[in-house]
Design an enzyme around this catalytic site. Structure first.
Site, PDB file in Angstrom:
ATOM      1  N   HIS A  77       7.660 -38.673 -81.501  1.00  0.00           N
ATOM      2  CA  HIS A  77       8.526 -39.884 -81.185  1.00  0.00           C
ATOM      3  C   HIS A  77       7.472 -41.091 -81.307  1.00  0.00           C
ATOM      4  O   HIS A  77       6.467 -41.135 -80.786  1.00  0.00           O
ATOM      5  CB  HIS A  77       9.140 -39.684 -80.141  1.00  0.00           C
ATOM      6  CG  HIS A  77       8.310 -39.424 -79.052  1.00  0.00           C
ATOM      7  ND1 HIS A  77       7.819 -38.188 -78.533  1.00  0.00           N
ATOM      8  CD2 HIS A  77       7.723 -40.047 -77.895  1.00  0.00           C
ATOM      9  CE1 HIS A  77       7.212 -38.264 -77.583  1.00  0.00           C
ATOM     10  NE2 HIS A  77       7.122 -39.346 -76.903  1.00  0.00           N
ATOM     11  N   HIS A 126       7.197 -44.887 -79.835  1.00  0.00           N
ATOM     12  CA  HIS A 126       7.508 -45.969 -78.936  1.00  0.00           C
ATOM     13  C   HIS A 126       7.568 -47.099 -79.356  1.00  0.00           C
ATOM     14  O   HIS A 126       6.685 -47.694 -79.852  1.00  0.00           O
ATOM     15  CB  HIS A 126       6.796 -45.919 -77.700  1.00  0.00           C
ATOM     16  CG  HIS A 126       6.694 -44.539 -76.922  1.00  0.00           C
ATOM     17  ND1 HIS A 126       7.184 -44.375 -75.570  1.00  0.00           N
ATOM     18  CD2 HIS A 126       6.109 -43.441 -77.084  1.00  0.00           C
ATOM     19  CE1 HIS A 126       7.096 -43.332 -75.172  1.00  0.00           C
ATOM     20  NE2 HIS A 126       6.226 -42.574 -76.072  1.00  0.00           N
TER      21      HIS A 126
HETATM   22  P1  AMP Z   1       5.967 -39.474 -74.285  1.00  0.00           P
HETATM   23  O1  AMP Z   1       5.165 -39.564 -72.947  1.00  0.00           O
HETATM   24  O2  AMP Z   1       4.836 -40.326 -75.127  1.00  0.00           O
HETATM   25  O3  AMP Z   1       6.038 -37.918 -74.781  1.00  0.00           O
HETATM   26  O4  AMP Z   1       6.905 -40.019 -74.168  1.00  0.00           O
HETATM   27  C1  AMP Z   1       8.110 -39.472 -73.676  1.00  0.00           C
HETATM   28  C2  AMP Z   1       9.233 -40.585 -73.329  1.00  0.00           C
HETATM   29  O5  AMP Z   1      10.523 -40.213 -73.057  1.00  0.00           O
HETATM   30  C3  AMP Z   1       8.776 -41.414 -71.931  1.00  0.00           C
HETATM   31  O6  AMP Z   1       8.476 -42.419 -72.367  1.00  0.00           O
HETATM   32  C4  AMP Z   1      10.329 -40.920 -71.113  1.00  0.00           C
HETATM   33  O7  AMP Z   1      10.510 -42.224 -70.244  1.00  0.00           O
HETATM   34  C5  AMP Z   1      11.316 -40.742 -72.145  1.00  0.00           C
HETATM   35  N1  AMP Z   1      12.305 -39.756 -71.851  1.00  0.00           N
HETATM   36  C6  AMP Z   1      12.176 -38.825 -71.212  1.00  0.00           C
HETATM   37  N2  AMP Z   1      13.507 -38.233 -71.065  1.00  0.00           N
HETATM   38  C7  AMP Z   1      14.528 -39.031 -71.498  1.00  0.00           C
HETATM   39  C8  AMP Z   1      15.722 -39.308 -71.621  1.00  0.00           C
HETATM   40  N3  AMP Z   1      16.725 -38.269 -71.611  1.00  0.00           N
HETATM   41  N4  AMP Z   1      16.022 -40.354 -72.172  1.00  0.00           N
HETATM   42  C9  AMP Z   1      15.368 -41.309 -72.777  1.00  0.00           C
HETATM   43  N5  AMP Z   1      14.220 -41.240 -72.402  1.00  0.00           N
HETATM   44  C10 AMP Z   1      13.512 -40.045 -72.202  1.00  0.00           C
END
Ligand code: AMP
Length: 115
Positions: A101, A103
């Protein structure tokens, strides 16, 4: 079979998300714990774990993922002031969801180096 990640559940609609964009290649939704006034996640519909495994994606899907990130940032009105795109991998990168993903962070001045 390995357990579905939260992003696969969002993609299939079994858990809700605050969607901002979708096309046949990517899905974008607001991060649940925003780190900037605009914080959106873009996921390709073709799954791979992270940038470290992106070689397993075909080149067209990779290109459409990158184009999707650009489209989402433009649609969010971030082109003029600018934005940051982050792809975390692994422990040092603090990746917490094992589905690639991007950001998109915008709406404020970023700093460098990142934390
Ligand atoms: P990473 O740490 O790069 O794997 O990013 C994962 C991101 O997903 C984090 O910034 C979380 O806040 C976000 N996240 C986790 N669960 C959800 C959700 N249900 N809806 C939206 N964002 C989420």
């Amino acid at each position: 079979m390995s357990e579905k990640t939260i992003f696969e559940k969002i993609l299939e609609g079994s858990i809700p998300s605050d969607k901002v964009y979708e096309d046949e290649d990517v899905f974008a939704f607001r991060d649940i714990d925003p780190q900037a006034p605009v914080h959106v996640l873009v996921v390709p519909k073709v799954k791979t774990r992270s940038l470290a495994t992106i070689k397993k994606m075909d080149n067209d899907s990779i290109a459409r993922f990158i184009k999707g990130i650009s489209t989402v940032a433009t649609n969010l009105g971030l082109d003029k002031e600018g934005y940051r795109v982050v792809l975390n991998h692994g422990k040092y990168g603090q990746q917490s969801v094992e589905y690639i993903h991007a950001h998109i962070l915008g709406g404020r001045q970023m700093s460098w180096p990142p934390g």
